[in-house]
Design a protein around this motif. Structure first.
Motif, PDB file in Angstrom:
ATOM      1  N   HIS A 216      24.322  25.523  33.957  1.00  0.00           N
ATOM      2  CA  HIS A 216      23.747  25.978  32.693  1.00  0.00           C
ATOM      3  C   HIS A 216      24.807  26.795  31.959  1.00  0.00           C
ATOM      4  N   ALA A 217      25.580  26.119  31.127  1.00  0.00           N
ATOM      5  CA  ALA A 217      26.753  26.740  30.509  1.00  0.00           C
ATOM      6  C   ALA A 217      26.397  27.956  29.674  1.00  0.00           C
ATOM      7  N   ALA A 218      25.308  27.879  28.910  1.00  0.00           N
ATOM      8  CA  ALA A 218      24.948  28.994  28.034  1.00  0.00           C
ATOM      9  C   ALA A 218      24.564  30.232  28.841  1.00  0.00           C
ATOM     10  N   GLN A 219      23.739  30.050  29.867  1.00  0.00           N
ATOM     11  CA  GLN A 219      23.335  31.187  30.693  1.00  0.00           C
ATOM     12  C   GLN A 219      24.525  31.755  31.451  1.00  0.00           C
ATOM     13  N   LEU A 220      25.369  30.891  31.967  1.00  0.00           N
ATOM     14  CA  LEU A 220      26.554  31.341  32.682  1.00  0.00           C
ATOM     15  C   LEU A 220      27.468  32.137  31.768  1.00  0.00           C
ATOM     16  N   ARG A 221      27.663  31.647  30.554  1.00  0.00           N
ATOM     17  CA  ARG A 221      28.532  32.362  29.628  1.00  0.00           C
ATOM     18  C   ARG A 221      27.978  33.744  29.328  1.00  0.00           C
ATOM     19  N   GLU A 222      26.666  33.845  29.139  1.00  0.00           N
ATOM     20  CA  GLU A 222      26.046  35.142  28.892  1.00  0.00           C
ATOM     21  C   GLU A 222      26.236  36.084  30.089  1.00  0.00           C
ATOM     22  N   ASP A 223      26.074  35.545  31.288  1.00  0.00           N
ATOM     23  CA  ASP A 223      26.239  36.364  32.499  1.00  0.00           C
ATOM     24  C   ASP A 223      27.678  36.872  32.627  1.00  0.00           C
ATOM     25  N   VAL A 224      28.625  35.994  32.379  1.00  0.00           N
ATOM     26  CA  VAL A 224      30.033  36.388  32.480  1.00  0.00           C
ATOM     27  C   VAL A 224      30.394  37.344  31.354  1.00  0.00           C
ATOM     28  N   GLN A 225      29.932  37.051  30.149  1.00  0.00           N
ATOM     29  CA  GLN A 225      30.250  37.912  29.008  1.00  0.00           C
ATOM     30  C   GLN A 225      29.733  39.331  29.232  1.00  0.00           C
ATOM     31  N   TYR A 226      28.514  39.462  29.737  1.00  0.00           N
ATOM     32  CA  TYR A 226      27.948  40.788  29.982  1.00  0.00           C
ATOM     33  C   TYR A 226      28.811  41.582  30.963  1.00  0.00           C
ATOM     34  N   ARG A 227      29.238  40.932  32.026  1.00  0.00           N
ATOM     35  CA  ARG A 227      30.061  41.616  33.015  1.00  0.00           C
ATOM     36  C   ARG A 227      31.442  41.958  32.447  1.00  0.00           C
ATOM     37  N   MET A 228      32.024  41.035  31.709  1.00  0.00           N
ATOM     38  CA  MET A 228      33.333  41.300  31.122  1.00  0.00           C
ATOM     39  C   MET A 228      33.269  42.426  30.094  1.00  0.00           C
ATOM     40  N   LYS A 229      32.203  42.459  29.304  1.00  0.00           N
ATOM     41  CA  LYS A 229      32.037  43.536  28.321  1.00  0.00           C
ATOM     42  C   LYS A 229      31.924  44.887  29.021  1.00  0.00           C
ATOM     43  N   THR A 230      31.107  44.951  30.054  1.00  0.00           N
ATOM     44  CA  THR A 230      30.939  46.199  30.801  1.00  0.00           C
ATOM     45  C   THR A 230      32.245  46.649  31.427  1.00  0.00           C
TER      46      THR A 230
ATOM     47  N   HIS B 103      35.302  45.779  30.568  1.00  0.00           N
ATOM     48  CA  HIS B 103      36.283  46.115  29.527  1.00  0.00           C
ATOM     49  C   HIS B 103      36.088  47.560  29.083  1.00  0.00           C
ATOM     50  N   PHE B 104      34.840  47.970  28.878  1.00  0.00           N
ATOM     51  CA  PHE B 104      34.548  49.357  28.518  1.00  0.00           C
ATOM     52  C   PHE B 104      35.015  50.303  29.624  1.00  0.00           C
ATOM     53  N   LEU B 105      34.711  49.959  30.869  1.00  0.00           N
ATOM     54  CA  LEU B 105      35.134  50.791  31.996  1.00  0.00           C
ATOM     55  C   LEU B 105      36.648  50.888  32.067  1.00  0.00           C
ATOM     56  N   ARG B 106      37.315  49.765  31.900  1.00  0.00           N
ATOM     57  CA  ARG B 106      38.781  49.760  31.970  1.00  0.00           C
ATOM     58  C   ARG B 106      39.390  50.663  30.906  1.00  0.00           C
ATOM     59  N   ASN B 107      38.813  50.652  29.715  1.00  0.00           N
ATOM     60  CA  ASN B 107      39.335  51.507  28.651  1.00  0.00           C
ATOM     61  C   ASN B 107      39.133  52.976  28.972  1.00  0.00           C
ATOM     62  N   ARG B 108      38.017  53.318  29.573  1.00  0.00           N
ATOM     63  CA  ARG B 108      37.790  54.716  29.969  1.00  0.00           C
ATOM     64  C   ARG B 108      38.794  55.130  31.044  1.00  0.00           C
ATOM     65  N   VAL B 109      38.997  54.273  32.010  1.00  0.00           N
ATOM     66  CA  VAL B 109      39.946  54.578  33.082  1.00  0.00           C
ATOM     67  C   VAL B 109      41.359  54.730  32.518  1.00  0.00           C
ATOM     68  N   ALA B 110      41.752  53.821  31.624  1.00  0.00           N
ATOM     69  CA  ALA B 110      43.106  53.848  31.070  1.00  0.00           C
ATOM     70  C   ALA B 110      43.367  55.105  30.252  1.00  0.00           C
ATOM     71  N   HIS B 111      42.310  55.707  29.702  1.00  0.00           N
ATOM     72  CA  HIS B 111      42.474  56.899  28.883  1.00  0.00           C
ATOM     73  C   HIS B 111      42.034  58.168  29.616  1.00  0.00           C
ATOM     74  N   HIS B 112      41.943  58.069  30.942  1.00  0.00           N
ATOM     75  CA  HIS B 112      41.665  59.239  31.789  1.00  0.00           C
ATOM     76  C   HIS B 112      40.338  59.912  31.444  1.00  0.00           C
TER      77      HIS B 112
ATOM     78  N   LEU C 187      28.708  53.539  39.437  1.00  0.00           N
ATOM     79  CA  LEU C 187      29.966  52.914  39.835  1.00  0.00           C
ATOM     80  C   LEU C 187      29.777  51.808  40.870  1.00  0.00           C
ATOM     81  N   ALA C 188      28.760  51.918  41.698  1.00  0.00           N
ATOM     82  CA  ALA C 188      28.497  50.838  42.657  1.00  0.00           C
ATOM     83  C   ALA C 188      28.134  49.551  41.914  1.00  0.00           C
ATOM     84  N   ASP C 189      27.413  49.687  40.800  1.00  0.00           N
ATOM     85  CA  ASP C 189      27.062  48.513  39.991  1.00  0.00           C
ATOM     86  C   ASP C 189      28.313  47.942  39.313  1.00  0.00           C
ATOM     87  N   ASP C 190      29.181  48.833  38.835  1.00  0.00           N
ATOM     88  CA  ASP C 190      30.438  48.372  38.228  1.00  0.00           C
ATOM     89  C   ASP C 190      31.264  47.583  39.239  1.00  0.00           C
TER      90      ASP C 190
END
Length: 228
Positions: free
Chosen positions: A158-172, A174-183, A191-194
């Motif tokens: 199911h390409a549409a559902q899969l894309r949504e699942d991957v996009q949600y995780r990548m968005k989350t 990406h936000f975490l990575r930016n926080r980490v990169a800026h200390h 964090l266990a969920d991340d």
């Protein structure tokens, strides 16, 4: 924390700044020594996340690059996929095309060196790969090849559902990575969920990659060692 006689906690508070330590003090009942312990732990867990996010990013971008390269080759083109504007339709792709131009500039030292494909790919940031999972690329990239890069997902057919699942995780992530990169503080996050999202994406792409990454990760031990 090292013995309190080795340094003055109030001096460290001044050096770091009260604003930077505010969330740590709030979560430590305004006990400065405990807050500094939590601050040190935050840096350690952030570094561990950066390691795992880095491994995930390299694996994901390599899979996407290989898939998109094969897609363009199947159409009889020898050009790199990132030079095919047909993959990046509409005004919403302006940022992606800008990211590609900047990546090529960095990879070639602003035209002083020849373009090497792998160097261009490595210069494209996490945000670029995240946005390839957005709806705007569902038809041009996701359905043709990118969905197939997650064969172990719960919804591989199911390409549409899969894309949504991957996009949600990548968005989350990406936000975490930016926080980490800026200390920034991450000690209040789930964090266990991340971490689960990182390892889910790795598992969905490749079982060997998942086993490799979980074997290297320092996150579980650090989560268990969070200061009281």
């Amino acid at each position: 924390m090292p013995a309190s006689s080795t340094f003055n906690c109030e001096v460290i508070l001044h050096r770091l700044g009260p604003d930077r330590l505010a969330s740590y003090l709030d979560d430590s009942d305004n006990d400065l020594e405990r807050a500094l312990d939590l601050y040190a732990w935050n840096a350690q867990i952030a570094a561990a996340f950066l390691e795992d996010l880095g491994r995930l990013e390299v694996v994901l971008r390599n899979r996407f690059d290989e898939a998109l390269t094969a897609l363009i080759a199947s159409r009889g083109s020898l050009q790199p996929w990132y030079d095919h504007h047909s993959l990046f339709p509409g005004k919403h792709s302006r940022n992606a095309l800008r990211d590609i131009r900047k990546a090529k500039q960095r990879a070639t030292d602003h035209g002083k060196r020849a373009i090497i494909h792998s160097e261009v790919i490595s210069e494209l940031n996490f945000g670029f790969w995240r946005f390839l999972c957005s709806p705007r690329y569902h038809t041009t990239m996701w359905v043709p090849v990118l969905a197939a890069q997650f064969p172990n997902s719960p919804s591989p057919g199911h390409a549409a559902q899969l894309r949504e699942d991957v996009q949600y995780r990548m968005k989350t992530l990406h936000f975490l990575r930016n926080r980490v990169a800026h200390h920034k503080p991450i000690h209040r996050r789930a964090l266990a969920d991340d971490a689960a999202m990182i390892f889910e994406l790795a598992q969905w792409m490749c079982l060997d990659t998942h086993a490799w990454m979980t074997g290297l990760s320092r996150i579980p031990v650090l989560l268990a060692s969070r200061p009281a």
